[in-house]
Design an enzyme around this catalytic site. Sequence first.
Site, PDB file in Angstrom:
ATOM      1  N   HIS A  68       0.816  -1.224   0.000  1.00  0.00           N
ATOM      2  CA  HIS A  68       0.000   0.000   0.000  1.00  0.00           C
ATOM      3  C   HIS A  68       0.848   1.272   0.000  1.00  0.00           C
ATOM      4  O   HIS A  68       0.300   2.365  -0.101  1.00  0.00           O
ATOM      5  CB  HIS A  68      -1.007  -0.001   1.161  1.00  0.00           C
ATOM      6  CG  HIS A  68      -0.438   0.338   2.489  1.00  0.00           C
ATOM      7  ND1 HIS A  68       0.003  -0.597   3.396  1.00  0.00           N
ATOM      8  CD2 HIS A  68      -0.263   1.530   3.109  1.00  0.00           C
ATOM      9  CE1 HIS A  68       0.431   0.000   4.483  1.00  0.00           C
ATOM     10  NE2 HIS A  68       0.285   1.297   4.339  1.00  0.00           N
ATOM     11  N   ASP A 115       0.028  -7.544   1.453  1.00  0.00           N
ATOM     12  CA  ASP A 115       0.557  -6.175   1.539  1.00  0.00           C
ATOM     13  C   ASP A 115       2.085  -6.159   1.555  1.00  0.00           C
ATOM     14  O   ASP A 115       2.695  -5.890   2.578  1.00  0.00           O
ATOM     15  CB  ASP A 115      -0.032  -5.490   2.788  1.00  0.00           C
ATOM     16  CG  ASP A 115       0.161  -3.984   2.757  1.00  0.00           C
ATOM     17  OD1 ASP A 115       0.555  -3.446   1.699  1.00  0.00           O
ATOM     18  OD2 ASP A 115      -0.074  -3.339   3.800  1.00  0.00           O
ATOM     19  N   SER A 206       4.444   2.282   8.139  1.00  0.00           N
ATOM     20  CA  SER A 206       4.075   1.268   7.150  1.00  0.00           C
ATOM     21  C   SER A 206       5.243   0.887   6.266  1.00  0.00           C
ATOM     22  O   SER A 206       6.033   1.742   5.872  1.00  0.00           O
ATOM     23  CB  SER A 206       2.979   1.782   6.221  1.00  0.00           C
ATOM     24  OG  SER A 206       1.747   1.594   6.809  1.00  0.00           O
TER      25      SER A 206
HETATM   26  N1  ARG Z   1      -0.716   1.986   7.464  1.00  0.00           N
HETATM   27  C1  ARG Z   1       0.154   2.737   8.302  1.00  0.00           C
HETATM   28  C2  ARG Z   1       1.137   3.552   7.496  1.00  0.00           C
HETATM   29  O1  ARG Z   1       0.859   3.851   6.370  1.00  0.00           O
HETATM   30  C3  ARG Z   1       0.723   1.913   9.409  1.00  0.00           C
HETATM   31  C4  ARG Z   1      -0.263   1.727  10.432  1.00  0.00           C
HETATM   32  C5  ARG Z   1       0.159   0.844  11.508  1.00  0.00           C
HETATM   33  N2  ARG Z   1      -0.803   1.019  12.527  1.00  0.00           N
HETATM   34  C6  ARG Z   1      -0.798   0.394  13.679  1.00  0.00           C
HETATM   35  N3  ARG Z   1      -1.679   0.717  14.549  1.00  0.00           N
HETATM   36  N4  ARG Z   1       0.098  -0.507  13.943  1.00  0.00           N
HETATM   37  O2  ARG Z   1       2.116   4.037   7.991  1.00  0.00           O
END
Ligand code: ARG
Length: 258
Positions: A68, A115, A206
């Site tokens: 993503h 992912d 992420s």
């Molecule tokens: N999707 C997030 C990003 O783009 C990471 C989120 C991780 N969240 C969590 N509560 N561990 O950075």
Amino acid sequence: MVRNVASLVVAVTVALPVGATPARADTRVPEVIGGEIATPGEFPWAVRLSMGCGGALTAPRLVLTAGHCVGATGPNHRITVTAGSSDLKSKDAVTVKSVEVFRSPGFVTETEGKDWALVRLERALDLPTLDLPEDAGGDEGPFTVMGWGQTRESSLKQERRLHYAEVPIIADRECAKAYRQAGVELVRDESICAGRHGVDTCQGDSGGPMVRRDAAGTWRQVGIVSWGLGCARDGYFGVYTQVSKFRDEIRAAISKLG
Ligand code: ARG
């Protein structure tokens, strides 16, 4: 990424049935990551990507990150990777451009699994690489997670220095139950949930690696920071791509892309 998850939070919050409101969701979340700053050279394969994600050098010219975080498979010269230092502003930090992206076939969105992605760099980096797991086992934890992302859910700031924390594994059953109540179905066989009270990854982390040491003491990458409902909320844990599940596919892509 920040945007994606922000919208997930909104969508999920709206979908919450009465009585399923996450406990203390609106109280202040303590420093995510547990507040530890990595020492220089501690995680030498950890890299930062310019769209605001993390990654790990899995081969001298390849970064393993989250699906993503990147666009579709194909030529891509838009990503700048900062490597070689846990302090992004250090004079030891090197930057290198991407030339190509390979995103997991079938990837749709982070909550639907698959992912992971590889980013090919314009040149090889002379830095240690992070190994994949040696076999399908070893997904028990505890794990070390890291990133330059937010240290609080409400913070909009990304960090200059790499932060890390140790987190235990959370049973898929427990993790899935919480997310189901929030309207999201966890893809159990492609995910590892991990976290503990007040300790989690957050927006901007992420794509970064979740690691553990193998019997010989070598770091192995067991997960990729993927998603969560907010950060470090009670009952909701961080969700990581289960690398062992994709190990052969990732290996094949690595040898193809070099
Ligand atoms: N999707 C997030 C990003 O783009 C990471 C989120 C991780 N969240 C969590 N509560 N561990 O950075």
